[in-house]
Design a protein around this motif. Sequence first.
Motif, mmCIF file in Angstrom:
data_model
loop_
_atom_site.group_PDB
_atom_site.id
_atom_site.type_symbol
_atom_site.label_atom_id
_atom_site.label_comp_id
_atom_site.label_asym_id
_atom_site.label_seq_id
_atom_site.Cartn_x
_atom_site.Cartn_y
_atom_site.Cartn_z
ATOM 1 N N VAL A 1 0.570 -1.350 -0.109
ATOM 2 C CA VAL A 1 -0.359 -0.077 0.276
ATOM 3 C C VAL A 1 0.916 1.270 -0.428
ATOM 4 N N GLU A 2 1.549 1.111 0.632
ATOM 5 C CA GLU A 2 3.093 2.207 0.729
ATOM 6 C C GLU A 2 2.989 2.680 -0.370
ATOM 7 N N ASN A 3 3.882 1.679 -1.423
ATOM 8 C CA ASN A 3 4.681 1.535 -2.493
ATOM 9 C C ASN A 3 4.115 2.279 -3.805
ATOM 10 N N ILE A 4 1.909 2.106 -3.415
ATOM 11 C CA ILE A 4 1.182 2.071 -4.693
ATOM 12 C C ILE A 4 1.039 3.482 -3.702
ATOM 13 N N CYS A 5 1.151 4.026 -2.628
ATOM 14 C CA CYS A 5 0.655 5.730 -2.151
ATOM 15 C C CYS A 5 1.278 6.233 -2.939
ATOM 16 N N LYS A 6 2.531 6.201 -2.681
ATOM 17 C CA LYS A 6 3.617 6.687 -3.287
ATOM 18 C C LYS A 6 4.331 6.615 -4.918
ATOM 19 N N ASN A 7 3.567 5.697 -5.169
ATOM 20 C CA ASN A 7 4.283 5.803 -6.787
ATOM 21 C C ASN A 7 2.474 5.636 -7.471
ATOM 22 N N PRO A 8 2.021 5.924 -6.860
ATOM 23 C CA PRO A 8 -0.063 5.958 -7.400
ATOM 24 C C PRO A 8 0.023 6.227 -9.326
ATOM 25 N N THR A 9 1.554 6.246 -10.252
ATOM 26 C CA THR A 9 1.315 6.388 -11.744
ATOM 27 C C THR A 9 2.065 4.952 -11.711
ATOM 28 N N GLU A 10 2.826 4.376 -10.821
ATOM 29 C CA GLU A 10 3.957 3.463 -11.977
ATOM 30 C C GLU A 10 2.935 1.933 -11.474
ATOM 31 N N GLU A 11 3.023 1.781 -13.122
ATOM 32 C CA GLU A 11 2.160 0.263 -13.029
ATOM 33 C C GLU A 11 2.550 -1.014 -11.870
ATOM 34 N N LYS A 12 4.015 -1.348 -12.407
ATOM 35 C CA LYS A 12 4.533 -2.146 -11.414
ATOM 36 C C LYS A 12 4.531 -2.323 -10.054
ATOM 37 N N TYR A 13 4.042 -1.271 -9.285
ATOM 38 C CA TYR A 13 3.720 -1.215 -7.767
ATOM 39 C C TYR A 13 2.377 -1.989 -7.598
ATOM 40 N N ARG A 14 2.173 -1.677 -8.549
ATOM 41 C CA ARG A 14 0.460 -2.208 -8.409
ATOM 42 C C ARG A 14 -0.481 -3.587 -9.375
ATOM 43 N N LYS A 15 1.219 -3.957 -9.879
ATOM 44 C CA LYS A 15 0.613 -5.162 -9.725
ATOM 45 C C LYS A 15 1.408 -6.644 -8.515
ATOM 46 N N ILE A 16 1.116 -7.470 -7.997
ATOM 47 C CA ILE A 16 2.160 -8.489 -7.643
ATOM 48 C C ILE A 16 1.814 -9.878 -8.042
ATOM 49 N N LYS A 17 2.769 -10.405 -8.268
ATOM 50 C CA LYS A 17 3.430 -11.758 -8.650
ATOM 51 C C LYS A 17 2.934 -12.678 -8.010
ATOM 52 N N LEU A 18 1.674 -13.780 -8.266
ATOM 53 C CA LEU A 18 1.604 -14.668 -7.321
ATOM 54 C C LEU A 18 2.356 -15.903 -7.227
ATOM 55 N N SER A 19 3.079 -16.093 -8.147
ATOM 56 C CA SER A 19 4.518 -16.746 -7.358
ATOM 57 C C SER A 19 5.642 -16.024 -7.190
ATOM 58 N N ASN A 20 5.946 -14.677 -6.622
ATOM 59 C CA ASN A 20 6.645 -14.080 -5.797
ATOM 60 C C ASN A 20 7.205 -14.994 -4.771
ATOM 61 N N LYS A 21 8.380 -15.218 -4.585
ATOM 62 C CA LYS A 21 8.605 -16.285 -3.579
ATOM 63 C C LYS A 21 7.918 -15.436 -1.920
ATOM 64 N N VAL A 22 8.293 -14.268 -2.003
ATOM 65 C CA VAL A 22 7.862 -13.271 -0.662
ATOM 66 C C VAL A 22 6.289 -13.922 -0.601
ATOM 67 N N PHE A 23 5.554 -12.735 -1.634
ATOM 68 C CA PHE A 23 4.020 -13.780 -1.820
ATOM 69 C C PHE A 23 4.299 -15.102 -1.219
ATOM 70 N N GLN A 24 4.436 -16.020 -1.765
ATOM 71 C CA GLN A 24 4.238 -17.474 -1.818
ATOM 72 C C GLN A 24 4.774 -17.412 -0.371
ATOM 73 N N GLU A 25 5.871 -17.105 0.407
ATOM 74 C CA GLU A 25 5.510 -17.887 1.415
ATOM 75 C C GLU A 25 5.712 -16.510 2.497
ATOM 76 N N LYS A 26 5.234 -16.211 2.197
ATOM 77 C CA LYS A 26 4.747 -14.738 3.934
ATOM 78 C C LYS A 26 3.716 -13.867 4.149
ATOM 79 N N VAL A 27 2.782 -14.155 2.639
ATOM 80 C CA VAL A 27 1.302 -13.982 2.514
ATOM 81 C C VAL A 27 0.261 -14.552 1.979
ATOM 82 N N ARG A 28 0.066 -15.588 1.579
ATOM 83 C CA ARG A 28 -0.226 -17.053 0.729
ATOM 84 C C ARG A 28 -0.673 -17.962 1.470
ATOM 85 N N PRO A 29 0.109 -18.185 2.388
ATOM 86 C CA PRO A 29 -0.300 -18.731 3.251
ATOM 87 C C PRO A 29 -1.492 -19.124 5.006
ATOM 88 N N VAL A 30 -1.336 -16.897 4.518
ATOM 89 C CA VAL A 30 -2.223 -16.124 6.415
ATOM 90 C C VAL A 30 -3.445 -16.590 5.162
#
Length: 439
Positions: free
Chosen positions: A180-209
């Motif tokens: 959310v912080e990245n999106i709010c600081k860079n609202p026009t940058e597309e890369k911050y508004r995309k979350i790749k679900l196969s990303n290691k951090v997402f897979q290990e830290k977010v997805r299991p919750v």
Amino acid sequence: MKKFFDDFKKDIKFKSAGPGKKLTADTSSRPEVVQSGSSAKHDRYAPSEGAQRAGAAALARIEQHPRPKVHTSQDVIRSQVKRELEAEKAALAEKEKAAAAEGSKVPLKDPACLSVSGVYFICPLTGAMLTRSERDAHIKEAILMRFEEDAVEASVMMFHTFNKDREKVKAAVDIINKYVENICKNPTEEKYRKIKLSNKVFQEKVRPVEGSREFLQALGFVSVMLPVEGQEEEEEFLVLPEYGADALELMKEQRDRLQRGEPVRAQLDRQAQAFRPSNNAQRFELPQEFYNMTAEELKKEQLQRSELVEKNAMLRTKAMREKDEQRERRKYNYSLLRVRLPDGNLLQGTFYAWDRLPVLFAFVRDSLVDGWQPFELIAPGGQKLQESEDVALAECNLVPAALLTFAWDAAVQADVAAAGGKSPTLLKPELLDTIRTLS
């Protein structure tokens, strides 16, 4: 039979009246039925009576057939929780079956003889009274229903309630906060508004919750399959559409709700009950829920009680006594306490074994007409309990049950009596209306 279907296909056509409307038979091309004299004569092209009946029946079946449902993210969530609830229900049934088999070795107490029928909880979302076996499944269902009203609130509840590991929850919250912080600081940058679900951090830290994906979807993220450089196959991303300044501020507020979230926990029902003066005040017959032991262990415990009394009468060091006391305290989940009032009536309530003394004092105070007056509670053996002490009931040897003595502060009572302000009753009317006699 072949002629029947040929007639049916030739003479009955179906057309769609548009989305959401019923299907109807198109009879505009059907030859007109010509009547002659007093009798109706059918044209040779008209469907037979049997074909007409078959067509009508087919229409009725089509109209009654449920239309395909468009699946939304809430439908997916609903299905997921439903599967979890069914799995938990099956596991609970197996556990209860095993417990029943084990409990059959121990004589069951007559429910009519118990001091309290059981341990009950109140759902803070619905107000329903629940047994311990019903508690978790009911809360899950109640949270699920909240998606209809507020998807952010419901997903925050899922986040903090369905996950027992608080460290994992905190890690997931921190990562979403970073999104959310990245999106709010860079609202026009597309890369911050995309979350790749196969990303290691997402897979290990977010997805299991549990609740993490639901929360992101409640923020506005949508699932999209996108091409990935250097790969032939597309991958799933969660993508947030571009938002204006107001929407970004709302997202920050929703992020703050996630950070402040707390688990939804059923509240222990104290089952406050008043009893008339009785010689049975110190007699307690408790259901098995009060004990953190199996039925076989409980049977053994009952057989060893006399031996424990003899052991306590022996000369032992303080360290030996404290070690035994700690071991005893761990055996109990709940405590049933009675308070003998100056008029002889008894006040009874159910507590967690780890509830603190201020909880007990607050319960007694809320039950009195003049609860504002200072009072004392005296434990068995003459020990005065202090409301200011943050000590668990188990640490005061008040488990699994105990009879306490209530006493008004003598100095304050003298002042009240001198002013002629003595209250004729102690307990509140709602408790006296249901007062019972101990059996």
